[in-house]
Write an enzyme that holds these catalytic residues in place. Structure first.
Site, PDB file in Angstrom:
ATOM      1  N   SER A   1       0.865  -1.184   0.000  1.00  0.00           N
ATOM      2  CA  SER A   1       0.000   0.000   0.000  1.00  0.00           C
ATOM      3  C   SER A   1       0.896   1.226   0.000  1.00  0.00           C
ATOM      4  O   SER A   1       2.046   1.164   0.465  1.00  0.00           O
ATOM      5  CB  SER A   1      -0.859  -0.008   1.265  1.00  0.00           C
ATOM      6  OG  SER A   1      -1.489   1.238   1.449  1.00  0.00           O
TER       7      SER A   1
ATOM      8  N   TYR B   1      -2.100  -0.320  10.547  1.00  0.00           N
ATOM      9  CA  TYR B   1      -2.153  -0.909   9.204  1.00  0.00           C
ATOM     10  C   TYR B   1      -0.880  -0.545   8.437  1.00  0.00           C
ATOM     11  O   TYR B   1      -0.258  -1.394   7.796  1.00  0.00           O
ATOM     12  CB  TYR B   1      -3.402  -0.382   8.495  1.00  0.00           C
ATOM     13  CG  TYR B   1      -3.531  -0.756   7.039  1.00  0.00           C
ATOM     14  CD1 TYR B   1      -3.936  -2.031   6.651  1.00  0.00           C
ATOM     15  CD2 TYR B   1      -3.283   0.183   6.024  1.00  0.00           C
ATOM     16  CE1 TYR B   1      -4.076  -2.367   5.307  1.00  0.00           C
ATOM     17  CE2 TYR B   1      -3.411  -0.138   4.681  1.00  0.00           C
ATOM     18  CZ  TYR B   1      -3.815  -1.410   4.328  1.00  0.00           C
ATOM     19  OH  TYR B   1      -3.959  -1.748   2.997  1.00  0.00           O
TER      20      TYR B   1
HETATM   21  N1  LIG Z   1      -8.714  -0.897  -0.835  1.00  0.00           N
HETATM   22  C1  LIG Z   1      -7.679  -0.100  -0.702  1.00  0.00           C
HETATM   23  O1  LIG Z   1      -7.822   1.136  -0.662  1.00  0.00           O
HETATM   24  C2  LIG Z   1      -6.289  -0.669  -0.612  1.00  0.00           C
HETATM   25  C3  LIG Z   1      -5.221   0.219  -0.754  1.00  0.00           C
HETATM   26  C4  LIG Z   1      -3.929  -0.279  -0.675  1.00  0.00           C
HETATM   27  C5  LIG Z   1      -3.710  -1.619  -0.475  1.00  0.00           C
HETATM   28  N2  LIG Z   1      -4.773  -2.461  -0.336  1.00  0.00           N
HETATM   29  C6  LIG Z   1      -4.476  -3.870  -0.106  1.00  0.00           C
HETATM   30  O2  LIG Z   1      -5.053  -4.641  -1.137  1.00  0.00           O
HETATM   31  C7  LIG Z   1      -5.371  -5.941  -0.639  1.00  0.00           C
HETATM   32  C8  LIG Z   1      -6.808  -6.265  -0.943  1.00  0.00           C
HETATM   33  O3  LIG Z   1      -7.645  -5.363  -0.238  1.00  0.00           O
HETATM   34  P1  LIG Z   1      -9.134  -5.025  -0.687  1.00  0.00           P
HETATM   35  O4  LIG Z   1      -9.242  -3.573  -0.717  1.00  0.00           O
HETATM   36  O5  LIG Z   1      -9.481  -5.822  -1.863  1.00  0.00           O
HETATM   37  O6  LIG Z   1      -9.914  -5.523   0.620  1.00  0.00           O
HETATM   38  P2  LIG Z   1     -11.221  -6.408   0.805  1.00  0.00           P
HETATM   39  O7  LIG Z   1     -12.203  -6.154  -0.249  1.00  0.00           O
HETATM   40  O8  LIG Z   1     -11.600  -6.212   2.231  1.00  0.00           O
HETATM   41  O9  LIG Z   1     -10.656  -7.894   0.631  1.00  0.00           O
HETATM   42  C9  LIG Z   1      -9.784  -8.458   1.552  1.00  0.00           C
HETATM   43  C10 LIG Z   1      -9.597  -9.896   1.193  1.00  0.00           C
HETATM   44  O10 LIG Z   1      -8.690 -10.489   2.130  1.00  0.00           O
HETATM   45  C11 LIG Z   1      -9.251 -11.713   2.573  1.00  0.00           C
HETATM   46  N3  LIG Z   1      -8.803 -12.041   3.904  1.00  0.00           N
HETATM   47  C12 LIG Z   1      -8.872 -11.298   5.033  1.00  0.00           C
HETATM   48  N4  LIG Z   1      -8.410 -12.002   6.080  1.00  0.00           N
HETATM   49  C13 LIG Z   1      -8.047 -13.231   5.605  1.00  0.00           C
HETATM   50  C14 LIG Z   1      -7.523 -14.395   6.193  1.00  0.00           C
HETATM   51  N5  LIG Z   1      -7.251 -14.458   7.495  1.00  0.00           N
HETATM   52  N6  LIG Z   1      -7.286 -15.460   5.404  1.00  0.00           N
HETATM   53  C15 LIG Z   1      -7.555 -15.420   4.077  1.00  0.00           C
HETATM   54  N7  LIG Z   1      -8.049 -14.339   3.468  1.00  0.00           N
HETATM   55  C16 LIG Z   1      -8.298 -13.250   4.221  1.00  0.00           C
HETATM   56  C17 LIG Z   1     -10.757 -11.508   2.521  1.00  0.00           C
HETATM   57  O11 LIG Z   1     -11.417 -12.747   2.356  1.00  0.00           O
HETATM   58  P3  LIG Z   1     -12.235 -13.544   3.501  1.00  0.00           P
HETATM   59  O12 LIG Z   1     -12.846 -12.519   4.405  1.00  0.00           O
HETATM   60  O13 LIG Z   1     -13.229 -14.325   2.711  1.00  0.00           O
HETATM   61  O14 LIG Z   1     -11.232 -14.406   4.165  1.00  0.00           O
HETATM   62  C18 LIG Z   1     -10.890 -10.699   1.251  1.00  0.00           C
HETATM   63  O15 LIG Z   1     -10.948 -11.555   0.139  1.00  0.00           O
HETATM   64  C19 LIG Z   1      -5.061  -5.905   0.848  1.00  0.00           C
HETATM   65  O16 LIG Z   1      -3.807  -6.479   1.089  1.00  0.00           O
HETATM   66  C20 LIG Z   1      -5.055  -4.431   1.161  1.00  0.00           C
HETATM   67  O17 LIG Z   1      -4.275  -4.153   2.293  1.00  0.00           O
HETATM   68  C21 LIG Z   1      -6.052  -2.021  -0.403  1.00  0.00           C
END
Ligand SMILES: NC(=O)c1ccc[n+]([C@@H]2O[C@H](COP(=O)([O-])OP(=O)(O)OC[C@H]3O[C@@H](n4cnc5c(N)ncnc54)[C@H](OP(=O)(O)O)[C@@H]3O)[C@@H](O)[C@H]2O)c1
Length: 293
Positions: free
Chosen positions: A154, A167
């Site tokens: 991120s 985070y």
């Molecule tokens: N959205 C943003 O603004 C943003 C910005 C920078 C970086 N990111 C990064 O991008 C990645 C994806 O984020 P997103 O925005 O797509 O979030 P999201 O929609 O909340 O998705 C998070 C995913 O992680 C999975 N997850 C959480 N805990 C888990 C566990 N213990 N075991 C296996 N899977 C797990 C969830 O699946 P289950 O709940 O089904 O397990 C879900 O599929 C993350 O690493 C996040 O930090 C996001």
């Protein structure tokens, strides 16, 4: 775990045709979109996350799009389960060429009020989860002298921002591990990439934006998940070291780090302005002042 249906008619098309890709966090947001995009490119995609129903739905979409999917409910903090899941992917598709670590957890809170157990939970998923998956694929990637690992960190992994201090700490840690691994794998044929997104329109960001201190942040500042997907696909295709979303954002952060005091002041003034603007528009909520144990 679900068995893969027969390949659809258009299977065989696409840049990642027959490549075996494992995506963690595939049940939502970025991981979901990344997995679907690999499927559209003809890849064999192993989908990992805890929520099985979402994975099954995605598996059907991947199969329809021209790829082949294997859905496995897997908590990435459960190390034996992660190793077992990677074995299943190898058994189903013969190998693993690409690992995308997208599973992530964000609990927004100011540093002063962050509960240690929440930081531990985020560390467990964002750092140890990624480490588990990497250690599960690395022995045979080294042996086959090829492979791509893409870790989604991120922009908060280059600059701490509030209320994402905990985070940010986990994303800084992921950057550190990834950079060190890149050095360890130099010239082995295994490439490790970092993708560094800003605010992306997913359930994670929508949840974080509910925190009182950033509630006023306009939703239009969030970018679509597809932008990150393009970055991930490019990173995997070309073994790129680091890709920012939007492009060049980390350069701005690196410049900002030359003047940390000025950067602190600008970010702090900006977020106070947002808070005031939100309160004036009636969007603020009464703060719960009860102590957090
Ligand atoms: N959205 C943003 O603004 C943003 C910005 C920078 C970086 N990111 C990064 O991008 C990645 C994806 O984020 P997103 O925005 O797509 O979030 P999201 O929609 O909340 O998705 C998070 C995913 O992680 C999975 N997850 C959480 N805990 C888990 C566990 N213990 N075991 C296996 N899977 C797990 C969830 O699946 P289950 O709940 O089904 O397990 C879900 O599929 C993350 O690493 C996040 O930090 C996001």
């Amino acid at each position: 775990m679900s068995d893969s249906p027969k390949p659809p008619r258009n299977a065989g098309l696409g840049y990642f045709r027959d490549r075996s890709v494992v995506v963690t966090g595939a049940s939502s947001g970025i991981g979901y979109d990344v997995a679907l995009a690999f499927g559209e490119q003809g890849a064999n995609v192993t989908l990992l996350a805890r929520r099985r129903v979402q994975l099954e739905e995605l598996a059907q979409k991947v199969n329809k799009a021209g790829g082949r999917a294997l859905a496995i409910d897997c908590d990435v903090t459960d190390r034996p389960r992660v190793f077992w899941s990677i074995d299943q992917a190898r058994e189903a598709f013969g190998k693993v060429d690409i690992l995308i670590n997208s599973a992530g957890l964000l609990i927004a809170e100011t540093v002063e009020e962050t509960r240690p157990e929440d930081l531990e939970r985020m560390m467990a998923v964002n750092v140890f989860g990624a480490l588990n998956a990497m250690q599960a694929v690395l022995p045979f990637m080294r042996k086959q002298k090829s492979g791509n690992i893409v870790n989604i960190s991120s922009l908060a992994g280059r600059r701490g921002v509030s209320p994402l201090g905990g985070y940010s700490a986990t994303k800084f840690a992921l950057v550190g591990i990834t950079e060190a691994l890149r050095v360890e794998l130099f010239n082995t044929g295994v490439r490790v990439s970092l993708v560094m997104p800003g605010v992306i329109d997913t359930p994670m960001a929508r949840g974080a934006l509910k925190h009182e201190s950033i509630k006023g942040m306009p939703a239009m500042m969030a970018m679509p998940a597809r932008w990150v997907t393009w970055a991930v696909l490019a990173a995997a295709a070309f073994g790129l070291t680091e890709v920012d979303v939007p492009p060049g954002a980390a350069v701005a952060e690196k410049l900002a780090s030359l003047f940390p005091g000025v950067t602190d002041a600008l970010i702090s003034m900006g977020s106070r302005f947002l808070q005031t603007a939100t309160q004036m528009m009636g969007g603020g909520e009464k703060k719960d002042d009860s102590p957090k144990r």
